[in-house]
Design a protein around this motif. Structure first.
Motif, mmCIF file in Angstrom:
data_model
loop_
_atom_site.group_PDB
_atom_site.id
_atom_site.type_symbol
_atom_site.label_atom_id
_atom_site.label_comp_id
_atom_site.label_asym_id
_atom_site.label_seq_id
_atom_site.Cartn_x
_atom_site.Cartn_y
_atom_site.Cartn_z
ATOM 1 N N VAL A 90 0.519 -0.776 0.214
ATOM 2 C CA VAL A 90 -0.035 -0.164 0.522
ATOM 3 C C VAL A 90 0.621 1.086 0.276
ATOM 4 N N PRO A 91 0.436 2.023 -0.529
ATOM 5 C CA PRO A 91 1.357 3.432 -1.064
ATOM 6 C C PRO A 91 0.942 4.366 -0.249
ATOM 7 N N THR A 92 1.730 5.082 0.488
ATOM 8 C CA THR A 92 0.693 6.745 1.448
ATOM 9 C C THR A 92 2.389 7.665 1.452
ATOM 10 N N GLU A 93 1.167 8.352 2.139
ATOM 11 C CA GLU A 93 1.805 9.723 2.278
ATOM 12 C C GLU A 93 3.183 9.423 2.818
ATOM 13 N N ARG A 94 4.016 9.999 3.049
ATOM 14 C CA ARG A 94 5.941 9.687 3.180
ATOM 15 C C ARG A 94 4.796 9.740 5.372
ATOM 16 N N VAL A 95 5.330 8.582 5.562
ATOM 17 C CA VAL A 95 5.713 8.641 7.451
ATOM 18 C C VAL A 95 6.901 8.727 7.769
ATOM 19 N N ALA A 96 7.068 8.646 9.443
ATOM 20 C CA ALA A 96 8.310 8.960 9.492
ATOM 21 C C ALA A 96 8.354 7.598 10.040
ATOM 22 N N LEU A 97 7.945 7.229 11.863
ATOM 23 C CA LEU A 97 7.951 5.879 12.263
ATOM 24 C C LEU A 97 6.211 6.068 13.183
ATOM 25 N N SER A 98 6.582 5.054 13.246
ATOM 26 C CA SER A 98 4.944 4.454 14.565
ATOM 27 C C SER A 98 5.757 5.142 15.379
#
Length: 167
Positions: A90-98
């Motif tokens: 699943v491609p998503t907006e960029r996230v840094a970390l959980s």
């Protein structure tokens, strides 16, 4: 997919039981930074096929709910979900970390540069953003998020909290 250039190792993890591996990527068509959420099906090799099939179906449904009921405080899906015999992508907006990853890093090393990534006011704003996303899901979609925990919250590159995992 050849549309995305993806780093070879995950940058974070998350989702219920931390089953999603998250990779930094770039959309070759737009030049935008993205995150690629990957659920490797081999994590389910130890369970019976009916259970495995049901879990994979729940993952698909969760991604579809994310797409159908978008909100600024939820991880934004930016492309089509793809499924192979090996996993779901699943491609998503960029996230840094959980949030789970952040908590584990800071607990293990309080002097980590990540420790200053979230201040007390950032945490308060993040909790309010997640509450807003949950309100949106309940009010507009009639959904209840039954697995809210640090692994179902991601921080974007600016430190904003985003809800994930609607399976």
């Amino acid at each position: 997919s050849s549309r995305y250039r993806v780093r070879s190792s995950p940058t974070t993890w998350g989702g219920r039981s931390c089953v999603w591996r998250v990779y930094d990527g770039r959309d070759e068509a737009s030049g935008c930074d993205v995150s690629i959420f990957y659920f490797p099906k081999d994590q389910l090799s130890h369970v019976d096929k009916p259970v495995r099939d049901r879990v994979v179906e729940l993952m698909r449904q969760g991604v579809e709910r994310m797409r159908r009921w978008p909100h600024p405080s939820m991880v934004r899906i930016v492309g089509e979900m793809q499924e192979t015999a090996h996993g779901i992508v699943v491609p998503t907006e960029r996230v840094a970390l959980s949030l789970e990853h952040w908590c584990a890093t800071v607990k293990g090393d309080p002097s980590s540069p990540l420790a200053s990534f979230q201040t007390a006011s950032d945490v308060a704003l993040g909790a309010a953003a997640i509450a807003d996303a949950l309100h949106h899901l309940h009010t507009h979609a009639g959904l209840v998020h039954c697995a809210l925990c640090p692994s179902s919250v991601f921080l974007d590159v600016r430190g904003a909290w985003k809800l994930w995992d609607l399976d």
